[in-house]
Motif scaffolding. Sequence first.
Motif, PDB file in Angstrom:
ATOM      1  N   ASN A 104       4.708 -18.083  -1.023  1.00 37.68           N
ATOM      2  CA  ASN A 104       5.376 -19.024  -2.173  1.00 37.68           C
ATOM      3  C   ASN A 104       5.848 -18.312  -3.403  1.00 37.68           C
ATOM      4  O   ASN A 104       6.996 -18.192  -3.619  1.00 37.68           O
ATOM      5  N   GLU A 105       5.038 -17.247  -3.785  1.00 38.97           N
ATOM      6  CA  GLU A 105       5.344 -16.299  -4.779  1.00 38.97           C
ATOM      7  C   GLU A 105       6.555 -15.219  -4.262  1.00 38.97           C
ATOM      8  O   GLU A 105       7.404 -15.172  -5.289  1.00 38.97           O
ATOM      9  N   THR A 106       6.494 -14.750  -3.284  1.00 38.35           N
ATOM     10  CA  THR A 106       7.724 -14.100  -3.012  1.00 38.35           C
ATOM     11  C   THR A 106       8.781 -14.720  -2.694  1.00 38.35           C
ATOM     12  O   THR A 106       9.977 -14.163  -2.822  1.00 38.35           O
ATOM     13  N   TRP A 107       8.898 -15.627  -1.666  1.00 41.00           N
ATOM     14  CA  TRP A 107       9.913 -16.273  -1.348  1.00 41.00           C
ATOM     15  C   TRP A 107      10.290 -17.790  -1.623  1.00 41.00           C
ATOM     16  O   TRP A 107      11.139 -18.370  -1.294  1.00 41.00           O
ATOM     17  N   GLY A 108       9.444 -18.316  -2.450  1.00 48.73           N
ATOM     18  CA  GLY A 108       9.612 -19.499  -3.029  1.00 48.73           C
ATOM     19  C   GLY A 108       9.673 -20.510  -1.992  1.00 48.73           C
ATOM     20  O   GLY A 108      10.198 -21.622  -1.965  1.00 48.73           O
ATOM     21  N   LEU A 109       8.732 -20.249  -0.837  1.00 48.80           N
ATOM     22  CA  LEU A 109       8.511 -21.279   0.202  1.00 48.80           C
ATOM     23  C   LEU A 109       7.253 -21.969   0.554  1.00 48.80           C
ATOM     24  O   LEU A 109       6.229 -21.258   0.479  1.00 48.80           O
ATOM     25  N   ASN A 152       7.955  -6.776  -3.575  1.00 46.10           N
ATOM     26  CA  ASN A 152       7.038  -5.903  -4.119  1.00 46.10           C
ATOM     27  C   ASN A 152       5.998  -5.568  -3.174  1.00 46.10           C
ATOM     28  O   ASN A 152       4.989  -6.356  -2.971  1.00 46.10           O
ATOM     29  N   TYR A 153       6.338  -4.905  -2.254  1.00 42.72           N
ATOM     30  CA  TYR A 153       5.458  -4.259  -1.051  1.00 42.72           C
ATOM     31  C   TYR A 153       4.017  -4.057  -1.666  1.00 42.72           C
ATOM     32  O   TYR A 153       3.083  -4.502  -0.844  1.00 42.72           O
ATOM     33  N   LEU A 154       3.869  -3.097  -2.673  1.00 41.08           N
ATOM     34  CA  LEU A 154       2.679  -2.548  -2.941  1.00 41.08           C
ATOM     35  C   LEU A 154       1.736  -4.025  -3.523  1.00 41.08           C
ATOM     36  O   LEU A 154       0.523  -4.167  -3.069  1.00 41.08           O
ATOM     37  N   ASN A 155       2.425  -4.724  -4.115  1.00 43.57           N
ATOM     38  CA  ASN A 155       1.699  -6.089  -4.595  1.00 43.57           C
ATOM     39  C   ASN A 155       1.209  -6.943  -3.315  1.00 43.57           C
ATOM     40  O   ASN A 155       0.092  -7.445  -3.597  1.00 43.57           O
ATOM     41  N   ILE A 156       2.096  -6.928  -2.415  1.00 43.98           N
ATOM     42  CA  ILE A 156       1.575  -7.452  -1.128  1.00 43.98           C
ATOM     43  C   ILE A 156       0.360  -6.902  -0.611  1.00 43.98           C
ATOM     44  O   ILE A 156      -0.742  -7.831  -0.170  1.00 43.98           O
ATOM     45  N   LEU A 157       0.443  -5.795  -0.329  1.00 44.40           N
ATOM     46  CA  LEU A 157      -0.854  -5.110   0.289  1.00 44.40           C
ATOM     47  C   LEU A 157      -2.021  -5.401  -0.659  1.00 44.40           C
ATOM     48  O   LEU A 157      -2.872  -5.409  -0.058  1.00 44.40           O
ATOM     49  N   LEU A 158      -1.918  -5.181  -1.952  1.00 41.05           N
ATOM     50  CA  LEU A 158      -3.099  -5.171  -2.890  1.00 41.05           C
ATOM     51  C   LEU A 158      -3.399  -6.584  -2.711  1.00 41.05           C
ATOM     52  O   LEU A 158      -4.887  -6.712  -2.679  1.00 41.05           O
ATOM     53  N   THR A 159      -2.808  -7.538  -2.755  1.00 42.54           N
ATOM     54  CA  THR A 159      -3.126  -8.833  -2.448  1.00 42.54           C
ATOM     55  C   THR A 159      -3.829  -9.130  -1.146  1.00 42.54           C
ATOM     56  O   THR A 159      -5.175  -9.774  -1.175  1.00 42.54           O
ATOM     57  N   LEU A 160      -3.275  -8.533  -0.249  1.00 45.65           N
ATOM     58  CA  LEU A 160      -3.923  -9.001   1.220  1.00 45.65           C
ATOM     59  C   LEU A 160      -4.984  -8.131   1.414  1.00 45.65           C
ATOM     60  O   LEU A 160      -5.941  -8.718   1.817  1.00 45.65           O
ATOM     61  N   GLN A 161      -5.335  -7.118   0.716  1.00 47.03           N
ATOM     62  CA  GLN A 161      -6.633  -6.383   1.003  1.00 47.03           C
ATOM     63  C   GLN A 161      -7.472  -6.558  -0.438  1.00 47.03           C
ATOM     64  O   GLN A 161      -8.518  -5.655  -0.387  1.00 47.03           O
ATOM     65  N   ARG A 191      -3.650  11.589  -7.658  1.00 47.38           N
ATOM     66  CA  ARG A 191      -2.155  11.426  -8.240  1.00 47.38           C
ATOM     67  C   ARG A 191      -1.073  11.517  -7.361  1.00 47.38           C
ATOM     68  O   ARG A 191      -0.054  10.849  -7.375  1.00 47.38           O
ATOM     69  N   TYR A 192      -1.136  12.196  -6.200  1.00 45.61           N
ATOM     70  CA  TYR A 192       0.033  12.379  -5.219  1.00 45.61           C
ATOM     71  C   TYR A 192      -0.055  11.424  -4.186  1.00 45.61           C
ATOM     72  O   TYR A 192       1.193  11.371  -3.394  1.00 45.61           O
ATOM     73  N   GLY A 193      -0.868  10.363  -4.154  1.00 48.74           N
ATOM     74  CA  GLY A 193      -0.701   9.369  -3.400  1.00 48.74           C
ATOM     75  C   GLY A 193      -0.916   7.820  -3.990  1.00 48.74           C
ATOM     76  O   GLY A 193      -1.096   6.892  -3.343  1.00 48.74           O
ATOM     77  N   ASN A 194      -0.721   7.903  -5.223  1.00 52.08           N
ATOM     78  CA  ASN A 194      -0.842   7.193  -6.060  1.00 52.08           C
ATOM     79  C   ASN A 194       0.117   5.743  -5.607  1.00 52.08           C
ATOM     80  O   ASN A 194       1.151   5.979  -5.909  1.00 52.08           O
ATOM     81  N   PRO A 195      -0.474   4.825  -5.215  1.00 52.32           N
ATOM     82  CA  PRO A 195       0.262   3.530  -4.530  1.00 52.32           C
ATOM     83  C   PRO A 195       1.212   3.063  -5.864  1.00 52.32           C
ATOM     84  O   PRO A 195       2.258   2.206  -5.425  1.00 52.32           O
TER      85      PRO A 195
END
Length: 264
Positions: A104-109, A152-161, A191-195
Amino acid sequence: MESKGSRPKQPDWLAEVCQESSIHGMPYIARKDLHWTERILWALIILGSAYYAISSCLNQWYRFRDNPLVYEYEYLFGLRIFPFVGITLCPTYHDETVIPRLINETWGLDASKDKEKAAYYRKFLLAINALRYSTLETLEPFENDTTLDNVNYLNILLTLQKKIISVKNPAELAPIITEVGLCQTSSQLTRYGNPYGKLETLDVEPMKQCGYFSNCITSLKPLNSIVAPIYMYVHDVEEMMLPTTCELPIGMRKTSNPMISMLC
Ligand SMILES: *[C@@H]1O[C@H](CO)[C@@H](O)[C@H](O)[C@H]1NC(C)=O
Ligand SMILES: *[C@@H]1O[C@H](CO)[C@@H](O)[C@H](O)[C@H]1NC(C)=O
């Protein structure tokens, strides 16, 4: 000179073995001058010791088989303390309940109205959640879909996990983007893998120093009681995890409180 008996005696092999044996107590079993109860006592002591020796060997073997994690630090002369290992945990987990909201948030579906499209987006979400360097081809079915651009792929991953991301303050583990996706790490090089896309150090547990005679033990409870398979990578705490470092799939734990404990 000693006179020999007229009857040729059969050698007593058992007595000879006992007498020559370097196993502690064995010669006493063969000594005829001891009372029989004392010899039985020695036999029992030897049997008991053998039992304990074999069972401690077996215990070592079972520990190695069931929990095969041994961290060896090359010891240099004069080295008194050394840093504890860095650990990166890569769970294979997603929270099914947040998927309709994410769609819903990402594609308004509305997932309950357009089931087919929702199933397609769900497949995409799971594909990026399980994305590894070696599974990039799972994105092929989505290659021409422009609705997947600028998401926002990172937000998706952070939400899923979200449920398995440690929320301790101060944090023990920090999220990190690696070749095997979003993980949690105690590496000092976050710092070098900071998502979050910045070259900025994230809070992690400070480096732990181990003494050369003391056992350094850690136990992590990163999953907030969620039962999910996770991969654990062990590496130098001042390095980043590489998928070839040391991979230990920790299978589904049936306990309600999965805990990884490690002894080195
Ligand atoms: C989707 O989000 C909108 C607000 O952004 C909300 O009004 C609507 O109820 C949501 N639909 C579902 C199915 O969650
Ligand atoms: C994407 O478009 C290219 C070129 O039009 C086509 O060859 C390819 O099969 C398409 N991929 C998918 C998954 O539809």
